[in-house]
Scaffold this motif. Structure first.
Motif, PDB file in Angstrom:
ATOM      1  N   PRO A 373       0.813  -1.223   0.000  1.00  0.00           N
ATOM      2  CA  PRO A 373       0.000   0.000   0.000  1.00  0.00           C
ATOM      3  C   PRO A 373       0.842   1.266   0.000  1.00  0.00           C
ATOM      4  CG  PRO A 373      -0.860  -1.567   1.592  1.00  0.00           C
ATOM      5  CD  PRO A 373       0.442  -2.117   1.111  1.00  0.00           C
ATOM      6  N   ARG A 374       2.023   1.224   0.610  1.00  0.00           N
ATOM      7  CA  ARG A 374       2.878   2.416   0.662  1.00  0.00           C
ATOM      8  C   ARG A 374       3.227   2.907  -0.735  1.00  0.00           C
ATOM      9  NH1 ARG A 374       8.333   3.933   0.604  1.00  0.00           N
ATOM     10  NH2 ARG A 374       8.814   5.648   2.057  1.00  0.00           N
ATOM     11  N   LYS A 375       3.560   1.983  -1.620  1.00  0.00           N
ATOM     12  CA  LYS A 375       3.916   2.372  -2.986  1.00  0.00           C
ATOM     13  C   LYS A 375       2.740   3.085  -3.663  1.00  0.00           C
ATOM     14  CE  LYS A 375       6.915  -1.696  -3.484  1.00  0.00           C
ATOM     15  NZ  LYS A 375       7.107  -2.981  -4.209  1.00  0.00           N
ATOM     16  N   ARG A 376       1.532   2.552  -3.460  1.00  0.00           N
ATOM     17  CA  ARG A 376       0.355   3.128  -4.117  1.00  0.00           C
ATOM     18  C   ARG A 376       0.042   4.520  -3.571  1.00  0.00           C
ATOM     19  NH1 ARG A 376      -1.660  -2.240  -3.333  1.00  0.00           N
ATOM     20  NH2 ARG A 376      -2.980  -1.531  -1.603  1.00  0.00           N
ATOM     21  N   VAL A 377       0.073   4.661  -2.260  1.00  0.00           N
ATOM     22  CA  VAL A 377      -0.344   5.950  -1.692  1.00  0.00           C
ATOM     23  C   VAL A 377       0.712   7.028  -1.926  1.00  0.00           C
ATOM     24  CG1 VAL A 377      -1.865   4.875  -0.011  1.00  0.00           C
ATOM     25  CG2 VAL A 377       0.490   5.347   0.632  1.00  0.00           C
ATOM     26  N   LEU A 378       1.973   6.653  -2.027  1.00  0.00           N
ATOM     27  CA  LEU A 378       2.987   7.651  -2.380  1.00  0.00           C
ATOM     28  C   LEU A 378       2.748   8.181  -3.792  1.00  0.00           C
ATOM     29  CD1 LEU A 378       6.320   6.300  -0.829  1.00  0.00           C
ATOM     30  CD2 LEU A 378       5.040   8.340  -0.164  1.00  0.00           C
ATOM     31  N   ARG A 379       2.298   7.305  -4.678  1.00  0.00           N
ATOM     32  CA  ARG A 379       1.947   7.771  -6.024  1.00  0.00           C
ATOM     33  C   ARG A 379       0.775   8.749  -5.967  1.00  0.00           C
ATOM     34  NH1 ARG A 379       3.128   2.278  -7.607  1.00  0.00           N
ATOM     35  NH2 ARG A 379       0.906   1.715  -7.508  1.00  0.00           N
ATOM     36  N   VAL A 380      -0.172   8.477  -5.088  1.00  0.00           N
ATOM     37  CA  VAL A 380      -1.312   9.389  -4.922  1.00  0.00           C
ATOM     38  C   VAL A 380      -0.837  10.747  -4.406  1.00  0.00           C
ATOM     39  CG1 VAL A 380      -3.447   9.796  -3.639  1.00  0.00           C
ATOM     40  CG2 VAL A 380      -2.956   7.522  -4.544  1.00  0.00           C
ATOM     41  N   LEU A 381       0.042  10.728  -3.434  1.00  0.00           N
ATOM     42  CA  LEU A 381       0.550  11.980  -2.867  1.00  0.00           C
ATOM     43  C   LEU A 381       1.359  12.763  -3.897  1.00  0.00           C
ATOM     44  CD1 LEU A 381       1.577  10.689   0.671  1.00  0.00           C
ATOM     45  CD2 LEU A 381      -0.185  12.391   0.191  1.00  0.00           C
ATOM     46  N   ARG A 382       2.107  12.070  -4.742  1.00  0.00           N
ATOM     47  CA  ARG A 382       2.869  12.762  -5.792  1.00  0.00           C
ATOM     48  C   ARG A 382       1.929  13.392  -6.823  1.00  0.00           C
ATOM     49  NH1 ARG A 382       8.172  12.159  -5.597  1.00  0.00           N
ATOM     50  NH2 ARG A 382       9.054  10.488  -4.319  1.00  0.00           N
ATOM     51  N   ALA A 383       0.874  12.672  -7.175  1.00  0.00           N
ATOM     52  CA  ALA A 383      -0.098  13.228  -8.120  1.00  0.00           C
ATOM     53  C   ALA A 383      -0.772  14.459  -7.533  1.00  0.00           C
ATOM     54  CB  ALA A 383      -1.142  12.165  -8.470  1.00  0.00           C
ATOM     55  N   SER A 384      -1.082  14.399  -6.236  1.00  0.00           N
ATOM     56  CA  SER A 384      -1.687  15.554  -5.574  1.00  0.00           C
ATOM     57  C   SER A 384      -0.719  16.731  -5.528  1.00  0.00           C
ATOM     58  CB  SER A 384      -2.110  15.175  -4.148  1.00  0.00           C
ATOM     59  OG  SER A 384      -2.586  16.296  -3.447  1.00  0.00           O
ATOM     60  N   ALA A 385       0.565  16.442  -5.275  1.00  0.00           N
ATOM     61  CA  ALA A 385       1.579  17.506  -5.229  1.00  0.00           C
ATOM     62  C   ALA A 385       1.699  18.190  -6.585  1.00  0.00           C
ATOM     63  CB  ALA A 385       2.920  16.928  -4.804  1.00  0.00           C
TER      64      ALA A 385
END
Length: 504
Positions: A373-385
């Motif tokens: 899950p960490r890999k997926r949510v970091l991608r979400v945070l990068r997209a939000s950034a």
């Protein structure tokens, strides 16, 4: 054997409070048994004294926390009950004690009571209060005296203790105490909160007195409605439900009229979940969490889940945090950990914040499923950034010890000044040349605020900048920069004064 069960605790407290109490079992201290109950201390935001007693075949719970002031079974009481069930020793046998006392002579009983009072400060105090009541006048007179602020502050606790000794007999006098105290308590300037606690305790005592000595139900409903109009928000209906019974509660619903909170409480006490849900749904700002919890506590689990999940898709992310927590607790209770983590992951998609990340991480680490899950949510945070600023991503990376990645994210996506400062402080040793530019920019902006606080913040940044130049062995360049700042701001004596005091 114990005289209560885990199911009874859950029923009395409600599932939500029960779950919170279960999480506090490890904070129970000084657990001990009485002849007819259990006492302990629960260390929450502060230590709370809890007592559970066997009354009429059920549990009577008391706690010194604010939640329990109206007679509700709180999470601390649940924690003590569960702790006792998991490891407590059997309490004493009340029948054996009564037989022992019956066989004592009057003198032996007097000696026994005096000896025990000498070793038990609480017992000594209760006996002293009873003696004082006989010596200093009627209890009714002491209740009326509470209308004076000084008497209220000094005597309220003692008067309530005396009233509690004979709840049924003192029912009407307790109500009089509530009315007198309600006139005084709200206006007392009392930072400790003792005045409010005394009034809440008096209300709780009256509810208990009504349960053991039932008044006219219609009249009690009228009194509750009138009290709520006089002092809104202080009285809770549920503790009076036993005395009101269904017809009294129905009458209270009618009397409440447009007083939404009172109507909601009365309907909730009736136990009509559909009526409560419909009433809550009429509110322009619907309490979706309360609706879901009402359905869940009524055993309609699937309906509660469906309602909560639907609400999460309809509401803005800022209003979904409690719904997510509710769904997580329900899925974990049902041993569905994958669904619990999926709820938090969906919530993070809608609210890509460090707080949401931390919640998901804590749960997944507990379940042993975190890396993926960490890999997926970091991608979400990068997209939000990429769409906004990188503050949340930066804070996550810094907390994970990934300072270099946090710096790269700040440079790629941009961030607030406070985030730049946080990341710059973390990478100053490794990237002094790049950090120097950030400190200069932030210091200049602080000076432009033209305030003493701004100047002080600028000086803090300049000290950090000096350390960076020392690492770069460019001390002269730093001195030249400070001289330039001094010249450019020569008409700002407060700033020059801060520089001087800092040795700059």
């Amino acid at each position: 054997m114990t005289w209560f069960s885990e199911d009874e605790l859950r029923s009395l407290a409600g599932n939500a409070v029960f779950q919170r109490g279960r999480g506090m079992v490890g904070k129970v201290e000084d657990l001990g048994g009485l002849v007819d109950g259990v006492t302990a201390v629960v260390v929450g935001s502060e230590p709370y004294r809890v007592g559970l007693k066997h009354r009429g075949g059920t549990i009577e719970a008391r706690c010194t926390c604010p939640f329990a002031a109206d007679g509700a079974v709180c999470k601390h009481a649940v924690a003590v009950g569960l702790a006792w069930l998991r490891g407590g020793k059997p309490v004493g046998d009340q029948a054996v004690v009564r037989k022992y006392i019956d066989e004592l002579t009057k003198d032996e009983l007097v000696d026994l009571v005096l000896n025990e009072a000498g070793r038990d400060a609480s017992l000594l105090r209760r006996l002293s209060l009873r003696a004082m009541a006989k010596q200093t006048g009627t209890l009714s007179g002491r209740v009326d005296a509470l209308e004076q602020e000084q008497a209220f502050l000094e005597d309220a606790r003692d008067v309530l203790d005396l009233l509690e000794e004979e709840l049924a007999e003192n029912r009407d006098l307790i109500r009089r105490a509530v009315e007198v105290m309600a006139q005084v308590a709200p206006d007392i300037d009392d930072e400790s909160g003792a005045a409010a606690a005394h009034l809440l305790r008096a209300i709780a005592l009256y509810a208990r007195a009504c349960a053991v000595n039932r008044p006219d139900r219609q009249e009690l409903a009228s009194w509750i409605a009138g009290f709520e109009k006089t002092l809104p928000g202080w009285l809770q209906v549920r503790p009076f439900a036993e005395a009101l019974e269904e017809d009294g509660l129905r009458h209270l619903v009618e009397l409440a009229g447009d007083e939404r909170k009172l109507r909601e409480q009365a309907v909730e006490a009736l136990g009509d979940v559909d009526e409560l849900v419909n009433l809550l749904a009429e509110d322009p700002r619907v309490d979706h969490v309360r609706i879901a919890k009402a359905l869940y506590d009524a055993g309609r689990v699937d309906e509660a889940i469906e309602r909560a999940e639907h609400s999460m898709t309809e509401l803005p992310a800022t209003r979904c945090g409690e719904l997510a927590e509710f769904l997580v607790s329900v899925h974990l209770e049902a041993d569905r950990p994958d669904q619990a983590s999926a709820v938090l992951e969906r919530f993070l998609w809608r609210s890509p914040t460090k707080q949401a990340y931390d919640q998901l991480k804590e749960l997944c680490e507990r379940l042993g499923t975190w890396p993926e899950p960490r890999k997926r949510v970091l991608r979400v945070l990068r997209a939000s950034a990429r769409e906004r600023q990188a503050d949340q991503l930066i804070d996550v990376l810094l907390a994970e010890g990934e300072a270099a990645q946090a710096w790269d994210a700040a440079a790629e996506f941009g961030c607030s000044q406070s985030a730049w400062l946080r990341v710059a402080d973390q990478v100053a040793e490794a990237r002094p040349a790049e950090v120097a530019g950030v400190y200069r920019l932030l210091a200049t902006d602080c000076v432009k605020q033209a305030s003493r606080d701004g100047y002080r913040q600028a000086v803090v940044l300049l000290k950090k900048l000096r350390r960076v130049h020392e690492l770069l062995e460019t001390d002269e360049e730093f001195d030249e920069y400070v001289d330039e700042l001094r010249r450019d701001n020569e008409r700002r004596p407060a700033f020059l004064d801060e520089l001087r005091k800092a040795g700059l």
